[in-house]
Design a protein around this motif. Structure first.
Motif, PDB file in Angstrom:
ATOM      1  N   MET A 106       0.769  -1.125  -0.095  1.00 22.89           N
ATOM      2  CA  MET A 106      -0.119   0.025   0.003  1.00 22.89           C
ATOM      3  C   MET A 106       0.952   1.219  -0.044  1.00 22.89           C
ATOM      4  O   MET A 106       2.131   1.222   0.463  1.00 22.89           O
ATOM      5  N   TRP A 107       0.097   2.243  -0.841  1.00 25.16           N
ATOM      6  CA  TRP A 107       1.044   3.778  -0.646  1.00 25.16           C
ATOM      7  C   TRP A 107       0.634   4.540   0.269  1.00 25.16           C
ATOM      8  O   TRP A 107       1.103   5.071   1.359  1.00 25.16           O
ATOM      9  N   HIS A 108      -0.720   5.039   0.101  1.00 30.54           N
ATOM     10  CA  HIS A 108      -1.196   5.858   0.978  1.00 30.54           C
ATOM     11  C   HIS A 108      -2.358   5.454   2.023  1.00 30.54           C
ATOM     12  O   HIS A 108      -2.248   5.661   3.253  1.00 30.54           O
ATOM     13  N   ALA A 109      -3.136   4.591   1.474  1.00 30.43           N
ATOM     14  CA  ALA A 109      -4.515   4.248   2.453  1.00 30.43           C
ATOM     15  C   ALA A 109      -4.040   2.754   2.917  1.00 30.43           C
ATOM     16  O   ALA A 109      -3.783   1.923   2.504  1.00 30.43           O
ATOM     17  N   ALA A 110      -3.862   3.096   4.430  1.00 33.42           N
ATOM     18  CA  ALA A 110      -3.500   1.719   5.231  1.00 33.42           C
ATOM     19  C   ALA A 110      -4.829   0.980   5.380  1.00 33.42           C
ATOM     20  O   ALA A 110      -4.724  -0.393   5.674  1.00 33.42           O
ATOM     21  N   SER A 111      -6.189   1.493   5.249  1.00 38.59           N
ATOM     22  CA  SER A 111      -7.077   0.746   5.252  1.00 38.59           C
ATOM     23  C   SER A 111      -7.732   0.077   4.033  1.00 38.59           C
ATOM     24  O   SER A 111      -8.661  -0.722   4.339  1.00 38.59           O
ATOM     25  N   GLY A 165      -3.884  -1.081  -3.006  1.00 40.82           N
ATOM     26  CA  GLY A 165      -2.646  -0.308  -2.384  1.00 40.82           C
ATOM     27  C   GLY A 165      -1.535  -0.461  -3.371  1.00 40.82           C
ATOM     28  O   GLY A 165      -0.889   0.381  -3.748  1.00 40.82           O
ATOM     29  N   SER A 166      -1.215  -1.560  -3.567  1.00 42.91           N
ATOM     30  CA  SER A 166       0.174  -1.806  -4.349  1.00 42.91           C
ATOM     31  C   SER A 166       0.006  -1.357  -5.811  1.00 42.91           C
ATOM     32  O   SER A 166       0.982  -0.856  -6.299  1.00 42.91           O
ATOM     33  N   ASN A 167      -1.336  -1.381  -6.275  1.00 42.36           N
ATOM     34  CA  ASN A 167      -1.571  -0.714  -7.518  1.00 42.36           C
ATOM     35  C   ASN A 167      -1.789   0.785  -7.899  1.00 42.36           C
ATOM     36  O   ASN A 167      -1.245   1.238  -8.664  1.00 42.36           O
ATOM     37  N   VAL A 168      -2.097   1.313  -6.649  1.00 41.86           N
ATOM     38  CA  VAL A 168      -2.210   2.735  -6.962  1.00 41.86           C
ATOM     39  C   VAL A 168      -0.810   3.483  -6.583  1.00 41.86           C
ATOM     40  O   VAL A 168      -0.488   4.307  -7.011  1.00 41.86           O
ATOM     41  N   SER A 169       0.063   2.397  -6.188  1.00 42.73           N
ATOM     42  CA  SER A 169       1.365   3.005  -6.105  1.00 42.73           C
ATOM     43  C   SER A 169       2.115   3.496  -7.440  1.00 42.73           C
ATOM     44  O   SER A 169       3.141   4.234  -7.651  1.00 42.73           O
ATOM     45  N   GLY A 170       1.687   2.814  -8.506  1.00 40.06           N
ATOM     46  CA  GLY A 170       2.368   2.703  -9.936  1.00 40.06           C
ATOM     47  C   GLY A 170       2.200   4.306 -10.299  1.00 40.06           C
ATOM     48  O   GLY A 170       2.877   4.939 -10.679  1.00 40.06           O
ATOM     49  N   PRO A 171       0.951   4.627 -10.379  1.00 39.52           N
ATOM     50  CA  PRO A 171       0.805   6.083 -10.765  1.00 39.52           C
ATOM     51  C   PRO A 171       1.356   6.964 -10.262  1.00 39.52           C
ATOM     52  O   PRO A 171       1.648   8.302 -10.724  1.00 39.52           O
ATOM     53  N   VAL A 172       1.378   7.019  -8.807  1.00 39.37           N
ATOM     54  CA  VAL A 172       2.152   8.044  -7.886  1.00 39.37           C
ATOM     55  C   VAL A 172       3.903   7.976  -8.522  1.00 39.37           C
ATOM     56  O   VAL A 172       4.257   9.012  -8.483  1.00 39.37           O
ATOM     57  N   PHE A 219       7.930  -4.471 -19.371  1.00 31.97           N
ATOM     58  CA  PHE A 219       6.842  -3.506 -19.663  1.00 31.97           C
ATOM     59  C   PHE A 219       7.390  -2.423 -20.387  1.00 31.97           C
ATOM     60  O   PHE A 219       8.515  -1.811 -20.059  1.00 31.97           O
ATOM     61  N   PRO A 220       6.443  -1.785 -21.563  1.00 31.99           N
ATOM     62  CA  PRO A 220       7.086  -0.663 -21.860  1.00 31.99           C
ATOM     63  C   PRO A 220       6.857   0.675 -21.067  1.00 31.99           C
ATOM     64  O   PRO A 220       6.507   0.548 -20.023  1.00 31.99           O
ATOM     65  N   LEU A 221       7.838   1.511 -21.392  1.00 37.71           N
ATOM     66  CA  LEU A 221       8.111   2.704 -20.195  1.00 37.71           C
ATOM     67  C   LEU A 221       6.695   3.137 -19.964  1.00 37.71           C
ATOM     68  O   LEU A 221       6.805   3.599 -18.492  1.00 37.71           O
ATOM     69  N   HIS A 222       5.932   3.458 -20.720  1.00 39.83           N
ATOM     70  CA  HIS A 222       4.550   4.367 -20.168  1.00 39.83           C
ATOM     71  C   HIS A 222       3.798   3.339 -19.424  1.00 39.83           C
ATOM     72  O   HIS A 222       2.921   4.081 -18.710  1.00 39.83           O
ATOM     73  N   LEU A 223       3.953   2.209 -19.431  1.00 41.75           N
ATOM     74  CA  LEU A 223       2.974   1.152 -18.338  1.00 41.75           C
ATOM     75  C   LEU A 223       3.918   0.364 -17.455  1.00 41.75           C
ATOM     76  O   LEU A 223       3.527  -0.360 -16.733  1.00 41.75           O
ATOM     77  N   ARG A 224       5.275   0.943 -17.362  1.00 37.52           N
ATOM     78  CA  ARG A 224       6.109   0.225 -16.680  1.00 37.52           C
ATOM     79  C   ARG A 224       5.925   0.133 -15.009  1.00 37.52           C
ATOM     80  O   ARG A 224       5.769  -0.751 -14.374  1.00 37.52           O
ATOM     81  N   SER A 225       5.514   1.398 -14.554  1.00 36.63           N
ATOM     82  CA  SER A 225       5.124   1.494 -13.192  1.00 36.63           C
ATOM     83  C   SER A 225       4.079   0.924 -12.690  1.00 36.63           C
ATOM     84  O   SER A 225       3.851   0.013 -11.860  1.00 36.63           O
ATOM     85  N   THR A 226       2.840   1.156 -13.601  1.00 28.82           N
ATOM     86  CA  THR A 226       1.745   0.368 -13.348  1.00 28.82           C
ATOM     87  C   THR A 226       1.706  -0.987 -13.498  1.00 28.82           C
ATOM     88  O   THR A 226       1.171  -1.796 -12.522  1.00 28.82           O
ATOM     89  N   GLY A 227       2.383  -1.607 -14.603  1.00 26.34           N
ATOM     90  CA  GLY A 227       2.635  -3.196 -14.689  1.00 26.34           C
ATOM     91  C   GLY A 227       3.253  -3.723 -13.440  1.00 26.34           C
ATOM     92  O   GLY A 227       3.033  -4.458 -12.847  1.00 26.34           O
ATOM     93  N   MET A 228       4.672  -2.928 -13.095  1.00 26.50           N
ATOM     94  CA  MET A 228       5.233  -3.554 -11.985  1.00 26.50           C
ATOM     95  C   MET A 228       4.433  -3.416 -10.556  1.00 26.50           C
ATOM     96  O   MET A 228       4.536  -4.173  -9.615  1.00 26.50           O
ATOM     97  N   SER A 229       3.639  -2.564 -10.332  1.00 25.76           N
ATOM     98  CA  SER A 229       2.995  -2.442  -9.140  1.00 25.76           C
ATOM     99  C   SER A 229       1.950  -3.521  -9.140  1.00 25.76           C
ATOM    100  O   SER A 229       1.480  -4.005  -7.839  1.00 25.76           O
ATOM    101  N   MET A 230       1.483  -3.769 -10.355  1.00 28.61           N
ATOM    102  CA  MET A 230       0.051  -5.003 -10.401  1.00 28.61           C
ATOM    103  C   MET A 230       1.105  -6.303 -10.088  1.00 28.61           C
ATOM    104  O   MET A 230       0.520  -7.216  -9.403  1.00 28.61           O
TER     105      MET A 230
END
Length: 583
Positions: A102-107, A113-120, A481-492
């Protein structure tokens, strides 16, 4: 854009005799060595990578230190409700597992949580994300070390988990994006080495547990439950009214506070580390990206190999931006984030990338026995303290040393040979252990040779797993993963890892209880067999390819219109013909 980056600035020379034109970029080929020699050739990037993997060290240390802290009597005297309640103790340990993703919301759930860390991470960058998570970890560690009630302990554990989960997502990606193709596997494998080094540092707890003595109150006899015929410490009845008279609270607070030091070093040190040049290009900071890339490669910006790498990054970023904009021209910030998740499901090649990453992380967690070692060794008749020492000490050292061959071999022999040999070796060892446990597991004292054989194959399994699936999970997911999807893909894929980790920790102990015989080991062997088949028939080889060359490997953007679009961008940027083959 600086002059040297403009397509028309690519200098060409006229060959005498035939009048043909040859661009210096066309003459540029892959440079540098692979393996250990490649790492030592560029000590600058090696130093950056070793420092960045402090994030992995924090994970390994935090994972190992807590189980030992929970056994300290002074800790039990301060928090008897945790010390004496096995279920509460288990939830305290698993709080980190739940929080890691998780990135922001502990609840919210670990998966979300791991997925939203990608866009951040896409928004603020890899470097700033690491710094922010170091600060978050500092806060969580401080809460744990200074805790005066279970609420602070759980809160600190959860907050630290948020940071650890994000760091395990960001650090491998950062390492992959700053490295060159010939040493990328070795550099990213340093993440696993740092984790194993953190695990063996739980010897710090052994040292601090002697502060003031090893018993809470030496003058008070134990009244707890019997273990091997002897009473144990009871945190409710064996503590004097004024608290412990022997063992100090520093015995458990010191190792928890120790985490603050490497986190502080990571947060401050990353201020002086370079940004990912690929992220800089995405942000439109091309000149800074070129300077950073030149600095990372230890070559002048005019060097053909640096220029062609930069232009390949430019081509990928421009192509992705134009394709995404054409698909949703009026998308707002939120819609653009959603589009990245949808893009990972938009075509068979992209689904394959996500499946490969998720499978390798799922198998990585469902093939490991490290959480079960004290139980396994205890069932073999090894005394409890000794089995714990073997599990966290000797086994951890072997784990760390066995990771070193992966760093040397991954860019020489490739990812698939390590994964295939690792899965085959793990399957063999687990099948043998399961067979021996099934036949002799009901009476180990009468079958000492069989027990020793099990110990041998468990350690052999550790060696095999440590050079293969343990580090390769980080390597493969950071580069597919391609660059524009790398953070999102890795978070998944990171989400898959932690959900598998939590599930394995929840159900695995029940699979290796004595009454189950060898069934649990056969289940683990089944995962190893599935991993072997996946590595043989489904996983591609990524060795030696730049991050921008992964599209043709997965047959992504293979439609004629997409290929022609990207080729046009490459020609416009002035990339040589050989680069068009990877478009």
């Amino acid at each position: 854009m600086p002059q040297l980056l403009r397509p028309n600035s690519i200098e060409c020379k006229q060959e005498h005799g035939n009048g043909s034109t040859v661009c210096d970029l066309a003459l540029a080929g892959p440079e540098g060595r692979v393996g250990l020699r490649g790492l030592l050739e560029n000590k600058f990037i090696l130093g950056i990578s070793l420092f960045s993997t402090l994030g992995g060290f924090l994970f390994g240390y935090g994972q190992a230190v807590l189980s030992n802290v929970l056994a300290i009597e002074a800790f039990g005297a301060k928090f008897p409700e945790i010390y004496m309640n096995a279920k509460l103790e288990g939830w305290f340990i698993s709080t980190l597992l739940l929080g890691k993703s998780m990135w922001h919301a502990a609840s919210v759930s670990a998966w979300f949580g791991s997925n939203v860390s990608g866009p951040v991470c896409d928004k603020i960058g890899r470097k700033i994300s690491i710094i922010c998570n170091a600060v978050i970890f500092l806060f969580g560690s401080s809460l744990q070390a200074g805790a005066t009630s279970p609420v602070y302990l759980f809160a600190g554990r959860a907050v630290a988990g948020l940071a650890i989960g994000s760091l395990t997502h960001i650090v491998p990606m950062y390492l992959a994006e700053i490295s060159s193709a010939k040493i990328r596997g070795s550099l990213v494998s340093l993440q696993q080495l740092a984790i194993t080094f953190g695990v063996i540092e739980d010897w710090i707890v052994y040292g601090t547990s002697h502060i003031g003595g090893t018993r809470c109150a030496p003058e008070v006899p134990y009244t707890g439950a019997l273990l091997n015929g002897r009473p144990t410490f009871n945190a409710y009845t064996d503590v004097p009214p004024g608290g412990c008279t022997g063992q100090s609270q520093a015995s458990w607070r010191a190792p928890l506070a120790f985490q603050i030091f490497p986190a502080l070093c990571l947060g401050i040190g990353m201020l002086f580390m370079p940004y990912s040049p690929r992220w800089l290009v995405e942000q439109g900071r091309e000149e800074e990206a070129m300077e950073t890339l030149s600095r990372l490669r230890r070559k002048p910006a005019e060097d053909p190999s640096v220029r062609i790498e930069f232009l390949e990054i430019m081509a990928e970023v421009r192509f992705a931006r134009e394709v995404m904009k054409a698909a949703c021209p009026n998308a707002g910030p939120v819609r653009r984030i959603i589009n990245k998740y949808l893009a990972l499901m938009s075509s068979v090649p992209k689904i394959k990338r996500l499946t490969v990453g998720s499978l390798i992380m799922m198998f990585q967690q469902n093939m490991t026995l490290i959480y079960l070692l004290p139980m396994i060794f205890g069932q073999l008749g090894i005394e409890a303290n000794t089995s714990s020492l073997i599990a966290t000490g000797v086994y951890g050292i072997v784990n760390m040393l066995a990771t070193l061959p992966a760093i040397v071999l991954v860019d020489n022999v490739g990812r698939r040979p390590l994964l295939i040999s690792g899965a085959a070796g793990c399957f063999t060892c687990l099948a043998i252990v399961g067979s021996i446990v099934t036949v002799y597991g009901k009476d180990w004292p009468a079958h000492v040779v069989a027990a020793r054989t099990v110990i041998f194959f468990v350690f052999l399994y550790n060696v095999i797993f440590s050079y293969s699936w343990a580090p390769m999970g980080w390597v493969v997911t950071s580069e597919i993963f391609p660059l524009h999807l790398r953070s999102t893909g890795m978070s998944m894929t990171t989400s898959t890892m932690w959900s598998s980790n939590f599930t394995a920790g929840l159900f695995a102990p029940a699979m290796v209880i004595p009454s189950a015989g060898g069934i649990g080991y056969y289940i683990y062997a089944g995962f190893s067999l599935a991993a072997l088949l996946s590595a043989i028939f489904f996983f591609p080889e990524t060795k030696g390819r730049t991050l921008e060359e992964m599209d043709p490997l997965f047959r992504d953007n293979a439609a004629d219109c997409q290929r022609e679009h990207k080729e046009g961008i490459c020609r416009e940027l002035g990339l040589p013909d050989r680069a068009l083959l990877n478009a």
